[in-house]
Design a protein around this motif. Structure first.
Motif, PDB file in Angstrom:
ATOM      1  N   ASP A   1       4.413  -5.513  -1.375  1.00 25.08           N
ATOM      2  CA  ASP A   1       3.298  -5.587   0.012  1.00 25.08           C
ATOM      3  C   ASP A   1       2.622  -4.230  -0.271  1.00 25.08           C
ATOM      4  OD1 ASP A   1       5.169  -3.486   0.506  1.00 25.08           O
ATOM      5  OD2 ASP A   1       6.032  -4.377   1.919  1.00 25.08           O
ATOM      6  N   LEU A   2       2.445  -3.358  -1.458  1.00 29.06           N
ATOM      7  CA  LEU A   2       1.724  -2.251  -1.690  1.00 29.06           C
ATOM      8  C   LEU A   2       1.992  -1.270  -0.441  1.00 29.06           C
ATOM      9  CD1 LEU A   2      -1.403  -3.606  -3.195  1.00 29.06           C
ATOM     10  CD2 LEU A   2       0.233  -2.550  -4.199  1.00 29.06           C
ATOM     11  N   GLU A   3       3.195  -1.646   0.341  1.00 33.51           N
ATOM     12  CA  GLU A   3       3.412  -0.373   1.095  1.00 33.51           C
ATOM     13  C   GLU A   3       3.799   0.891   0.363  1.00 33.51           C
ATOM     14  OE1 GLU A   3       6.349   0.402   5.208  1.00 33.51           O
ATOM     15  OE2 GLU A   3       6.824  -1.326   3.767  1.00 33.51           O
TER      16      GLU A   3
ATOM     17  N   TYR B   1      10.144   9.004  -5.685  1.00 32.41           N
ATOM     18  CA  TYR B   1      11.396   8.679  -5.262  1.00 32.41           C
ATOM     19  C   TYR B   1      11.121   7.265  -4.198  1.00 32.41           C
ATOM     20  CZ  TYR B   1      12.739  13.039  -6.505  1.00 32.41           C
ATOM     21  OH  TYR B   1      12.725  14.215  -7.223  1.00 32.41           O
ATOM     22  N   PRO B   2      10.742   6.046  -4.709  1.00 30.83           N
ATOM     23  CA  PRO B   2      10.273   5.033  -3.864  1.00 30.83           C
ATOM     24  C   PRO B   2      11.776   4.222  -3.285  1.00 30.83           C
ATOM     25  CG  PRO B   2      10.384   4.332  -6.415  1.00 30.83           C
ATOM     26  CD  PRO B   2      10.456   5.839  -6.266  1.00 30.83           C
ATOM     27  N   THR B   3      11.483   3.767  -1.981  1.00 28.03           N
ATOM     28  CA  THR B   3      12.592   2.934  -1.333  1.00 28.03           C
ATOM     29  C   THR B   3      12.571   1.701  -1.608  1.00 28.03           C
ATOM     30  OG1 THR B   3      12.031   4.862   0.283  1.00 28.03           O
ATOM     31  CG2 THR B   3      13.559   2.906   0.848  1.00 28.03           C
ATOM     32  N   LYS B   4      11.351   1.144  -1.710  1.00 26.20           N
ATOM     33  CA  LYS B   4      11.374  -0.505  -1.936  1.00 26.20           C
ATOM     34  C   LYS B   4      11.049  -0.852  -3.268  1.00 26.20           C
ATOM     35  CE  LYS B   4       9.167  -2.790   1.301  1.00 26.20           C
ATOM     36  NZ  LYS B   4       8.115  -3.139   2.240  1.00 26.20           N
TER      37      LYS B   4
ATOM     38  N   ARG C   1       1.848   7.898  -0.917  1.00 29.05           N
ATOM     39  CA  ARG C   1       2.504   6.465  -0.432  1.00 29.05           C
ATOM     40  C   ARG C   1       3.516   6.104  -1.326  1.00 29.05           C
ATOM     41  NH1 ARG C   1      -1.528   2.229   2.054  1.00 29.05           N
ATOM     42  NH2 ARG C   1       0.327   1.177   2.524  1.00 29.05           N
ATOM     43  N   SER C   2       4.083   7.092  -2.055  1.00 25.14           N
ATOM     44  CA  SER C   2       5.235   6.711  -2.962  1.00 25.14           C
ATOM     45  C   SER C   2       6.531   6.410  -2.708  1.00 25.14           C
ATOM     46  CB  SER C   2       5.263   8.067  -4.103  1.00 25.14           C
ATOM     47  OG  SER C   2       5.711   9.025  -3.269  1.00 25.14           O
ATOM     48  N   SER C   3       6.611   6.644  -1.318  1.00 27.36           N
ATOM     49  CA  SER C   3       8.027   6.239  -0.733  1.00 27.36           C
ATOM     50  C   SER C   3       7.770   6.284   0.636  1.00 27.36           C
ATOM     51  CB  SER C   3       9.048   7.478  -1.061  1.00 27.36           C
ATOM     52  OG  SER C   3      10.241   7.059  -0.483  1.00 27.36           O
ATOM     53  N   ILE C   4       8.500   5.283   1.432  1.00 23.45           N
ATOM     54  CA  ILE C   4       8.522   5.306   2.986  1.00 23.45           C
ATOM     55  C   ILE C   4       9.611   6.339   3.402  1.00 23.45           C
ATOM     56  CG2 ILE C   4       7.540   2.942   2.955  1.00 23.45           C
ATOM     57  CD1 ILE C   4      10.463   2.059   3.645  1.00 23.45           C
TER      58      ILE C   4
END
Length: 572
Positions: A455-457, A535-538, A483-486
């Motif tokens: 979703d490109l979040e 450190y992405p979450t998704k 926007r590398s991680s939420i």
């Protein structure tokens, strides 16, 4: 520095070759050990890399060619993921990609290193005898320089090392005007035409950074030179210095040179890791071997205009690989997580991919490129790509493992007349990249979105923007981590640099190595490099995606694209 509980040390990087062995160690802060109880028995695998070197668990933060093997000695805490209990761990490789572990190599054991065996380099003496000079912290917490020799020269694995009984060989004192807490990181030594060895050691006096020079005839008795090899009055402490020759001949400038080479067709590189900024800065110039002085082409280091890497990359070191006649650069990539988070994950610190380095044809900068051996891990090549990216568009690159990939793409701008005017107050490219992020302008941003969620979040964007300045063009290369991680915990600093490419005459190339939490990008065929730690979450494992994008108003042609999944290296 001992009194403030802050230490820095170059990551252990040792390469032996025909005449040179070098050894490094990477710098980092010594934290108070108040979170030991949080050390996990089973480290988290979420952000562990698959083809960047790192041990199975705990803290790490280098190589050598000897009897056909590359040796990697690195600083390692066998007890936990935070700093402390540092030993020199040891692994060997035939290709700089796959590694086999051995017993730890060096421990504190003398009064001259009882509080730590830190940074150093090594040199091959006549008779193919390796000798390591390293910084020890003595019983008075003074930084001193010591010597270690291999116990068995017939052992290709170099498993045992012996220290000279009369260490230290070089020590600070009031008479030599060296601060006892700012005297570290000896380089690989080089042999002058007069038959004397030279070595430089990082130092500062007040705000003046210095490369202190020592000379020796026998490699045991060292005499401090009256003047440093070079200094800069306002640059702070110089850690992990490096000094080496590069070929300036247009016919052979990609070939590496043994560290003692001097003469026509040669320039020298003086590199230092700046304690103040945690940046690796280098200067190109001329080495006057009679006066033992380095005369830089550029004005100094304070402006940080020449860096190996404009992202997360520190305490680097080069070595001459005589097996393949090349000079190779290694750097250390530390965490962007808070201390408590990386302790909970059970490991900290990674080696960057080894890079071949040489002088650009212009003679004004170095060029870097991942070693060819890393390409042995490529599989499942994808070459299908859109020929045109209209403004405001993106296109997913499918068919590869997006979390573990090697991507190479070339762009061509169709109408440079539309470029926006460059503003003279935009002196710092990192600030411009942070301000614009990956949003569109007239020409760009265009590039890659890596470690992206569907979703490109989440995504990390590596891209170019082009501006007009008088009758020339300014090309900006950026790595946007905003926007590398939420997850709000990681450091999401954006990085940027100018790319020395004329888009009127050539396209813009971008190669990016993606490895779960590492994004190493090379723009303009290696003229600019940016390393990001994310450190992405998704966008994890199979949930990671890869996109081409162009958010500028003008269309951009894609003249070439190749992408590969990367196999896991054998790192035990």
């Amino acid at each position: 520095m001992a009194n403030s509980y802050i230490w820095f040390f170059c990551f252990v990087l040792t390469f032996f070759s025909h005449g040179i062995l070098l050894k490094i160690e990477a710098s980092h802060v010594v934290f108070e050990r108040n979170l030991e109880s949080l050390q996990p028995d089973s480290p988290s695998q979420t952000y562990r890399t698959s083809y960047h070197f790192q041990p199975p668990k705990n803290w790490m933060n280098g190589p050598l060619v000897y009897k056909g093997l590359y040796h990697l000695f690195y600083q390692y805490n066998p007890s936990g993921a935070d700093w402390g209990n540092i030993v020199w761990a040891h692994s060997t490789s035939k290709d700089l990609v796959n590694w086999r572990p051995h017993v730890h190599a060096i421990f504190p054991s003398q009064e001259a290193d009882i509080n730590g065996c830190w940074s150093g380099s090594a040199t091959i003496l006549p008779g193919e005898k390796p000798a390591i000079l390293y910084t020890g912290i003595d019983s008075k917490d003074h930084q001193v320089q010591n010597l270690a020799l291999p116990k068995n020269l017939s052992d290709p694995f170099l498993l045992e090392w012996e220290k000279l009984p009369n260490n230290p060989l070089m020590a600070p004192s009031p008479t030599n005007q060296i601060n006892s807490t700012s005297f570290r990181d000896p380089t690989t030594a080089w042999l002058g035409p007069d038959g004397h060895w030279r070595v430089i050691i990082g130092n500062k006096i007040n705000r003046k950074g210095r490369a202190i020079l020592y000379r020796s005839k026998d490699f045991v008795h060292w005499i401090k030179a009256k003047h440093p090899l070079h200094s800069d009055k306002n640059s702070g402490m110089w850690e992990c210095p490096d000094f080496y020759p590069v070929s300036s001949s247009s016919s052979s400038n990609k070939n590496g040179l043994e560290t003692s080479r001097i003469g026509l067709g040669i320039k020298h590189v003086l590199k230092m890791s700046l304690d103040d900024t945690k940046h690796d800065i280098y200067m190109l110039g001329t080495y006057n071997h009679v006066r033992d002085k380095f005369i830089p082409d550029n004005t100094g280091v304070s402006d940080g205009s020449l860096r190996y890497d404009y992202g997360k990359f520190y305490a680097s070191k080069t070595f001459f690989d005589s097996l393949k006649n090349r000079r190779i650069l290694w750097g250390w990539i530390n965490e962007s997580l808070p201390k408590a988070d990386y302790i909970l994950q059970g490991w900290s610190g990674i080696q960057g991919i080894p890079r071949e380095v040489w002088l650009d044809k212009s003679g004004k900068q170095l060029v870097q490129w991942p070693i060819q051996e890393i390409e042995s891990l490529r599989e499942n090549q994808v070459t299908s790509f859109p020929k045109l990216l209209n403004g405001g568009s993106s296109q997913e690159i499918k068919g590869i493992t997006a979390a573990q990939a090697d991507v190479s793409v070339s762009f061509k701008v169709n109408d440079l007349k539309e470029a926006e005017e460059w503003k003279e107050e935009w002196r710092d490219p990192q600030i411009v990249c942070s301000t614009s992020n990956s949003k569109g302008g007239k020409i760009g941003a265009f590039g890659l979105k890596v470690l992206a969620s569907k979703d490109l979040e989440e995504y990390t964007a590596v891209f170019f923007r082009i501006f007009k300045r008088l009758d020339k063009y300014v090309v900006l290369m950026c790595s946007d981590q905003s926007r590398s991680s939420i997850n709000i915990s990681p450091d999401k600093t954006n990085y940027g640099t100018f790319l020395n490419v004329d888009p009127l005459l050539e396209g813009l190339s971008l190669r990016t190595l993606i490895d779960h939490s590492i994004v190493e990008s090379f723009g303009g065929n290696g003229k600019a490099c940016i390393t990001s730690r994310v450190y992405p979450t998704k966008a994890i494992a199979n949930e990671a995606h890869l996109y081409l994008f162009n958010y500028g108003e003008s269309s951009v042609s894609v003249s070439n694209l190749s992408a590969w999944s990367m196999k896991k290296a054998r790192i035990f």
